[in-house]
Every structure is written in structure tokens, then in C-alpha cells.
Enzyme design. Structure first.
Site, short mmCIF file in Angstrom:
data_model
loop_
_atom_site.label_atom_id
_atom_site.label_comp_id
_atom_site.label_asym_id
_atom_site.label_seq_id
_atom_site.Cartn_x
_atom_site.Cartn_y
_atom_site.Cartn_z
N SER A 58 -3.30 -6.41 -6.73
CA SER A 58 -4.64 -5.82 -6.55
C SER A 58 -5.77 -6.83 -6.54
CB SER A 58 -4.95 -4.78 -7.65
OG SER A 58 -4.32 -3.56 -7.34
N ASP B 69 1.66 -8.72 1.20
CA ASP B 69 2.49 -7.70 1.86
C ASP B 69 2.91 -8.21 3.24
OD1 ASP B 69 1.90 -4.11 2.52
OD2 ASP B 69 3.74 -5.31 2.33
N GLY C 205 -6.48 -9.14 -4.44
CA GLY C 205 -6.92 -9.60 -3.10
C GLY C 205 -7.73 -8.52 -2.43
N ASN D 211 0.87 -1.18 0.00
CA ASN D 211 0.00 0.00 0.00
C ASN D 211 0.91 1.23 0.00
OD1 ASN D 211 0.71 0.75 2.74
ND2 ASN D 211 -0.44 -1.08 3.31
N1 APR Z 1 2.22 -15.66 -2.21
C1 APR Z 1 1.66 -15.34 -3.40
N2 APR Z 1 0.50 -14.69 -3.53
C2 APR Z 1 -0.14 -14.37 -2.40
C3 APR Z 1 0.36 -14.67 -1.11
C4 APR Z 1 1.60 -15.34 -1.06
N3 APR Z 1 2.17 -15.67 0.11
N4 APR Z 1 -0.53 -14.20 -0.20
C5 APR Z 1 -1.55 -13.67 -0.88
N5 APR Z 1 -1.33 -13.77 -2.20
C6 APR Z 1 -2.16 -13.35 -3.31
C7 APR Z 1 -3.62 -13.17 -3.02
O1 APR Z 1 -4.29 -14.42 -3.11
C8 APR Z 1 -4.03 -12.24 -4.15
O2 APR Z 1 -4.36 -13.00 -5.30
O3 APR Z 1 -1.73 -12.06 -3.70
C9 APR Z 1 -2.78 -11.43 -4.42
C10 APR Z 1 -2.86 -9.98 -3.98
O4 APR Z 1 -3.62 -9.92 -2.80
P1 APR Z 1 -3.26 -8.90 -1.60
O5 APR Z 1 -2.06 -9.38 -0.90
O6 APR Z 1 -4.49 -8.70 -0.83
O7 APR Z 1 -2.84 -7.54 -2.33
P2 APR Z 1 -3.77 -6.44 -3.01
O8 APR Z 1 -5.06 -6.99 -3.48
O9 APR Z 1 -2.88 -5.77 -4.00
O10 APR Z 1 -4.09 -5.44 -1.81
C11 APR Z 1 -3.03 -4.69 -1.28
O11 APR Z 1 -3.50 -5.47 0.89
O12 APR Z 1 -2.05 -6.60 2.20
C12 APR Z 1 -2.56 -5.36 1.96
O13 APR Z 1 -0.80 -3.87 2.56
C13 APR Z 1 -1.51 -4.43 1.47
O14 APR Z 1 -2.93 -2.55 1.68
C14 APR Z 1 -2.34 -3.43 0.75
C15 APR Z 1 -3.42 -4.29 0.11
#
Ligand code: APR
Length: 323
Positions: A116, A33, A118, A23
Site C-alpha cells: 500500500s 504487481d 506506492g 488490487n
Molecule cells: N520490488 C519491490 N518493491 C517494489 C517493486 C519491486 N519490483 N516495485 C515497486 N515496489 C514498491 C514500491 O516502491 C512501493 O513501496 O512496492 C511498494 C508498493 O507499491 P505499489 O506496487 O504501488 O503497490 P500499492 O501501493 O499496494 O498499490 C497497489 O498498485 O500496482 C497497482 O495493481 C496494483 O492496483 C494495485 C495498486
């Protein structure tokens, strides 16, 4: 195979750089993250604190610390509203900026999560399409091995329509075509001259030459006929340069079936020409396996986008096209 879709935890990837879906604060969070910060250790957060945040669509690089990866490239994806607020352009920018940073730091291997898709709510199939489009465009002009890491396969899906279309095609062909294909394979034992769909050549000598032609010779001939450069062909086939030069330098090189098919797709061969090229590598398209039927599905529809085909193969738990 310069672009691969793999199922893994990105913190386990032994690559030069992993990309973090961060983020704007760059001070950690949940999802990937949180996983990256947890695995990298507190030094990562300490370095992030010095960066002064990161704008959406941009990317910044830090060390990897306790991760197997040397670097972490932090990029901030858009929060998805309705697709009408520039989300796609911002997401494309995340991939472009991250790849540019990886290249500037001489990374040979990079792993991306689905940014993005998730917490930020970007529909996964659209998020995957953006990732594949931007990365494959970059790979046409750059040498790098890029992984798209899918964490939870259950959540991963290609578009419902495409998935059900292919599933239906598999059911049809796999079942009733199975017996017809067996008759067809009897056809395979017919003398070559009556079976093979020869190129429309106007003389027997050329036809006979095509019988003797090896896989490698047919590949190079087709590249010339299509007016492609070697690089255009192997990059479009998602094959790395080293493998291509092995094939080019050894007239009797026998590729794997996915490699042979990747070139058939890259050259946009018809089904008949694809079968001919496969045969020269010692293979045949078989209706008794899903991989072949999915390839046939795309060729018969004239869709030669190898990254879309790999997405579909991945969704059906099949090996991917390319080396
Ligand atoms: N390895 C690979 N992919 C992962 C892992 C992992 N260990 N953990 C989660 N994912 C995948 C999720 O399933 C999703 O498909 O990463 C993708 C992105 O999800 P998020 O981590 O939620 O990221 P995003 O949707 O970009 O949202 C970003 O979420 O974690 C917070 O600090 C971050 O505020 C920011 C927001």
C-alpha cells in the site's frame, strides 16, 4: 536473523514465496504487481483469473511460474485516505493473512514489498512500522525467515523526526566525543578490576568469576537473571535458533559484533553491561563508527525494539543487528 530489511527488486528474491501488492481484481496492474506479473509470465495471470478476485485485507496464493519464488501470495492493501478509515487494521490483516498462507504452505522464507505504500498512498514510514510490528509478532511464535524488500531506497525513510534526531546524535558524539572517547579507550587499558562496571555483586569471588566468564556464560546468566526463556531471548534478538544453540553449546563461542549487540538489546542491558558483554566477545563500542553510535542512541533512550533499531540502521546504510 528472522526479519531483514533489504534493498532489492522483489522479483529477484530467491525465497519460497513473494507477496504481491495486488488490487481486488487480481488481474495485474503497475508497481510491484506489474513487476511480478511481468517476471512470472502469462501463466500467473491465467491462474489469477481462476481465483475470482480478492477482498482488501485478504490474501490468496498461486504458483510462482518463471519467478525464482515457488509461490506468489497476492494480498490487497487498503487505499490510504487519512488513516481514519480502518486503513491500519486492513494493512495489518494483509501481513497476517499472507504469513498464515505462507505457513500453511510450509514456506521457510517469504519476501514482502511495502504493501500500500506506492499507488495506494500509505505513508512509507507508517507502512514500514505496520509491517515490522505484525511480522515481528508472528516471528515470536513461528520459525520463518521474512524479508521486507525496499525497492527504491530514496523513497524509503524512517520518520523525519527520528532520522534527524539520530543524525544529530551521530554528529555530536562522532565529533566532540571522538577525542573524549580516545581518552576513554586509554581507560580501557586500565586494569580490568577498576574499569569494568561490575554487576552489584557483594563479594570479590563473584567479581572475579565475572572476569573469567565467557560471552556465552554471561549471556546464559543474564537470560536467567532476566527470567527469560532461551527462545524469548533469541527471538527478541532477531537471531535464529540454530545460531543460538551454537552459542549455548560452545562456552568459548565468539559471536560477531552485531550478534553480541543484538543479545544486549534483547536483554535490555545498560550501556555499561553492553560494553561488558561486548568485551567478552572481543569488541568495544566505538565512537568512530555510526553503527555503534546508533546503538548507543537507542540504549541511552531505553528503546530496545530491535526492529526499530534495524529500521534506523538501514536508513543510515549500516549493517543490521542480528546474525
Ligand atoms: N520490488 C519491490 N518493491 C517494489 C517493486 C519491486 N519490483 N516495485 C515497486 N515496489 C514498491 C514500491 O516502491 C512501493 O513501496 O512496492 C511498494 C508498493 O507499491 P505499489 O506496487 O504501488 O503497490 P500499492 O501501493 O499496494 O498499490 C497497489 O498498485 O500496482 C497497482 O495493481 C496494483 O492496483 C494495485 C495498486
Amino acid at each position: 536473523m528472522p526479519l531483514e530489511i533489504v534493498r532489492n527488486d522483489i522479483t529477484k528474491m530467491k525465497v519460497d514465496a513473494v507477496v504481491n501488492a495486488a488490487n481486488e481484481s487480481l488481474l495485474g496492474g503497475g508497481g510491484v504487481d506489474g513487476a511480478i506479473h511481468y517476471a512470472a509470465g502469462v501463466e500467473l495471470l491465467e491462474e489469477c483469473r481462476t481465483l475470482g478476485g480478492c477482498k482488501t485485507g485478504k490474501a490468496k496464493i498461486t504458483g510462482g511460474y518463471k519467478l525464482p519464488a515457488k509461490y506468489v501470495i497476492h494480498t490487497v492493501g487498503p487505499i490510504y485516505e487519512d488513516g481514519k478509515h480502518g486503513e491500519k487494521a486492513l494493512l495489518e490483516s494483509c501481513y497476517r493473512e499472507s504469513l498464515a498462507l505462507a505457513k500453511a504452505h510450509d514456506c521457510e522464507t517469504v519476501a514482502f514489498p511495502l504493501i500500500s505504500s506506492g499507488v495506494y498512498g500509505y505513508p512509507k514510514d507508517q507502512a514500514l512500522k505496520v509491517a515490522i510490528d505484525v511480522i515481528s509478532e508472528f516471528l515470536l511464535k513461528n520459525e520463518m525467515m521474512v524479508y521486507i524488500v525496499i525497492f527504491d531506497k530514496a523513497a524509503y525513510k524512517i520518520s523525519e523526526k527520528l532520522f534527524s534526531d539520530i543524525a544529530e546524535y551521530i554528529d555530536d558524539n562522532y565529533v566532540h566525543e571522538h577525542t573524549k572517547y580516545l581518552c576513554g579507550s586509554i581507560r580501557m587499558n586500565a586494569p580490568m578490576i577498576s574499569y569494568t562496571n561490575f554487576e552489584k555483586t557483594d563479594d570479590l569471588a563473584a567479581k572475579l568469576r565475572q572476569i573469567d566468564e565467557s560471552f556465552s556464560q554471561m549471556l546464559l546468566r543474564k537470560i536467567d537473571e532476566k527470567g527469560m526463556t532461551d527462545a524469548e531471548c533469541y527471538k527478541k534478538a532477531n537471531i535464529d535458533r540454530k545460531l543460538f544453540s551454537k552459542i549455548r553449546s560452545d562456552i568459548n563461542y565468539k559471536p560477531s559484533k552485531p550478534t553480541a549487540l543484538a543479545f544486549a538489546i534483547s536483554l535490555e542491558l545498560s550501556l555499561a553491561e553492553t560494553e561488558e558483554m561486548l568485551r567478552k566477545a572481543g569488541f568495544a563500542l566505538s565512537h568512530s563508527n555510526k553503527f555503534d553510535i546508533i546503538i548507543e542512541y537507542f540504549i541511552s533512550r531505553g528503546n530496545y525494539n530491535i526492529f526499530e533499531i534495524n529500521e534506523a540502521l538501514f536508513a543510515f546504510d549500516q549493517s543490521l543487528l542480528g546474525a
